[in-house]
Enzyme design. Structure first.
Site, mmCIF file in Angstrom:
data_model
loop_
_atom_site.group_PDB
_atom_site.id
_atom_site.type_symbol
_atom_site.label_atom_id
_atom_site.label_comp_id
_atom_site.label_asym_id
_atom_site.label_seq_id
_atom_site.Cartn_x
_atom_site.Cartn_y
_atom_site.Cartn_z
ATOM 1 N N ILE A 65 44.006 89.814 50.894
ATOM 2 C CA ILE A 65 42.632 89.438 51.188
ATOM 3 C C ILE A 65 41.962 88.781 49.980
ATOM 4 C CG2 ILE A 65 41.764 91.754 50.623
ATOM 5 C CD1 ILE A 65 39.694 91.295 52.970
ATOM 6 N N CYS A 66 41.071 87.860 50.260
ATOM 7 C CA CYS A 66 40.203 87.227 49.277
ATOM 8 C C CYS A 66 41.016 86.430 48.257
ATOM 9 C CB CYS A 66 39.305 88.281 48.632
ATOM 10 S SG CYS A 66 37.784 87.636 47.932
ATOM 11 N N HIS A 67 41.064 86.872 46.999
ATOM 12 C CA HIS A 67 41.868 86.212 45.973
ATOM 13 C C HIS A 67 43.319 86.715 45.953
ATOM 14 C CE1 HIS A 67 37.904 85.025 44.443
ATOM 15 N NE2 HIS A 67 38.530 84.093 43.753
ATOM 16 N N SER A 92 42.895 87.340 54.915
ATOM 17 C CA SER A 92 41.473 87.256 55.230
ATOM 18 C C SER A 92 40.731 86.703 54.025
ATOM 19 C CB SER A 92 40.906 88.614 55.624
ATOM 20 O OG SER A 92 41.291 88.957 56.936
#
Length: 188
Positions: free
Chosen positions: A112-114, A161
């Site tokens: 997720i994210c980074h 995500s």
């Protein structure tokens, strides 16, 4: 009563200092509630520092050093974001190899994210449809991925995500993929 969808499954969470705390704690709680044993893996022993965006949050005790574990010991992998966390992990060859081995063994991975930054270093995004924090878009495209701006994307066992707002969908899809198990069509 808790859901036992992941009963007898072991899920690794790979992180180091600078992880976005909620991107570790929310999936951890959801996956644990689904019946899995969750294990915090890091290239660092002792405690690692969580972050709430750019502010220090809580510290978490590492269960095992990445140098002493194998992807064979787990049924899936979660890669939380935060900026410093994946940037550090992608420079650690032991961590990169650990991640790559999940793909070689066709086991589900959720980032997720980074978090997908580490997937670039592991060279496992080529030909895959993914999402991430927007600043990784060009890096992921340059590594051969098809980047899309969607809440949650799943491509042959790889769940991605964009940010903490996507955590409900991310957790649900990760649990579904971990329950399903191996993905024969997953590419390396």
């Amino acid at each position: 009563m808790s859901d036992q969808t992941l009963n007898k499954k072991r899920i690794a969470f790979l992180a180091t200092d600078g992880f976005e705390q909620v991107e570790l704690t929310k999936p951890w709680e959801a996956i644990q509630a689904a019946g899995a044993e969750v294990v915090l893996i890091s290239p660092k022993d002792g405690k690692i520092q969580g972050m709430n965006h750019d502010e220090k949050a809580d510290q978490f005790t590492v269960d095992q050093n990445v140098a002493n574990v194998s992807a064979e010991d787990f049924d899936g992998l979660v890669l939380p974001g935060g900026v410093a966390n994946p940037d550090t992990l992608r420079t650690c060859e032991t961590s990169v190899s650990f991640i790559r081995d999940f793909f070689k063994q066709h086991k589900p991975v959720a980032a997720i994210c980074h978090g997908p930054w580490t997937l670039i270093e592991a060279d496992v995004v080529r030909g895959r449809r993914v999402t991430s924090w927007p600043s990784l878009k060009t890096d992921l495209k340059n590594a051969g991925a098809e980047w899309v701006d969607e809440e949650c994307v799943c491509d042959e066992g790889l769940v991605t995500s964009r940010n903490p707002d996507d955590l409900p969908a991310f957790c649900d899809k990760a649990i579904e993929e971990f329950a399903e198990g191996k993905h024969a069509a997953q590419t390396v």
